[in-house]
Design an enzyme around this catalytic site. Sequence first.
Site, short mmCIF file in Angstrom:
data_model
loop_
_atom_site.label_atom_id
_atom_site.label_comp_id
_atom_site.label_asym_id
_atom_site.label_seq_id
_atom_site.Cartn_x
_atom_site.Cartn_y
_atom_site.Cartn_z
N ASN A 48 0.82 -1.22 0.00
CA ASN A 48 0.00 0.00 0.00
C ASN A 48 0.85 1.27 0.00
OD1 ASN A 48 -2.39 -1.32 -0.16
ND2 ASN A 48 -2.81 -1.31 2.03
N HIS A 99 -0.40 -10.17 -5.21
CA HIS A 99 0.47 -10.96 -4.34
C HIS A 99 0.75 -12.34 -4.95
CE1 HIS A 99 0.20 -8.13 -1.10
NE2 HIS A 99 -0.99 -8.47 -0.67
N SER A 129 4.35 -8.61 10.89
CA SER A 129 3.29 -7.76 10.36
C SER A 129 2.07 -8.60 9.97
CB SER A 129 3.82 -6.99 9.14
OG SER A 129 2.83 -6.14 8.63
N TYR A 184 11.75 -3.00 0.76
CA TYR A 184 11.10 -2.11 1.72
C TYR A 184 12.16 -1.33 2.49
CZ TYR A 184 8.05 -0.82 5.68
OH TYR A 184 7.34 -0.14 6.64
N MET A 223 -0.52 8.50 5.66
CA MET A 223 -1.35 7.35 5.28
C MET A 223 -2.24 6.92 6.43
SD MET A 223 1.03 4.94 2.85
CE MET A 223 -0.34 3.82 2.49
N LYS A 248 2.83 -0.02 12.37
CA LYS A 248 4.05 0.73 12.68
C LYS A 248 4.78 1.28 11.46
CE LYS A 248 5.17 -1.46 17.09
NZ LYS A 248 6.22 -2.17 17.85
N GLY A 249 4.85 0.49 10.40
CA GLY A 249 5.57 0.93 9.22
C GLY A 249 7.05 1.12 9.47
#
Length: 285
Positions: A48, A99, A129, A184, A223, A248-249
């Site tokens: 996202n 995915h 996560s 990431y 976000m 948390k990101g």
Amino acid sequence: MSDDFLWFEGIAFPTMGFRSETLRKVRDEFVIRDEDVIILTYPKSGTNWLAEILCLMHSKGDAKWIQSVPIWERSPWVESEIGYTALSETESPRLFSSHLPIQLFPKSFFSSKAKVIYLMRNPRDVLVSGYFFWKNMKFIKKPKSWEEYFEWFCQGTVLYGSWFDHIHGWMPMREEKNFLLLSYEELKQDTGRTIEKICQFLGKTLEPEELNLILKNSSFQSMKENKMSNYSLLSVDYVVDKAQLLRKGVSGDWKNHFTVAQAEDFDKLFQEKMADLPRELFPWE
């Protein structure tokens, strides 16, 4: 509809919003177009966030679109019932997410010029996560404990199958000119530079002030506050606790959850499973 999995070709999917017949059509009949831009990830790898960035790149940093249209409409999931139908009727250029492991991905992609951005993430963080995210969703099989989910993940009996298989399936594509591999971790460490890399890949240019707007409007805080991106619009039919869906990101949160034994077991598993791939592919190792 039960809290279980839908199984298709040995891969687990949610029982709500997915059907075997549609998954077969996605693989065998869905037509990928040369102008398509596709976000490809294993679940909980930053999908996202990347979608938000790409939407903001499209609008040159202007937040109106991302604040007025839900993220799953801006970048639909091709394998879901709703996404498959919507994308079949959408004019080019299309942006969408998936995915899917390589063996279930639309076959038409492999003879197209469509561009794929594959975002991967430290599987330890993916595991943590995923545990917190999926336990708040309905229509999937839920673990009785953190320990059980850890085992499921290591065995690959989780949604979308094994992380290791997903990576192995897609990594041979990394040398193709229409395939961009990102992590990431690099996106987190230097978001601006990574966005510039994406621009280069997509043949786009941004002014410095546009890049600054994208950075501002795609931040985790932005976000989290944007109801079009934070899942708060999801129906209670799907979710138990919406507060946990955008947590948390961060990178490295796994250290707060893995026991010493789990960390050692996972290290061993990672070394075994990924021995045939270059270590430098994985910036977290």
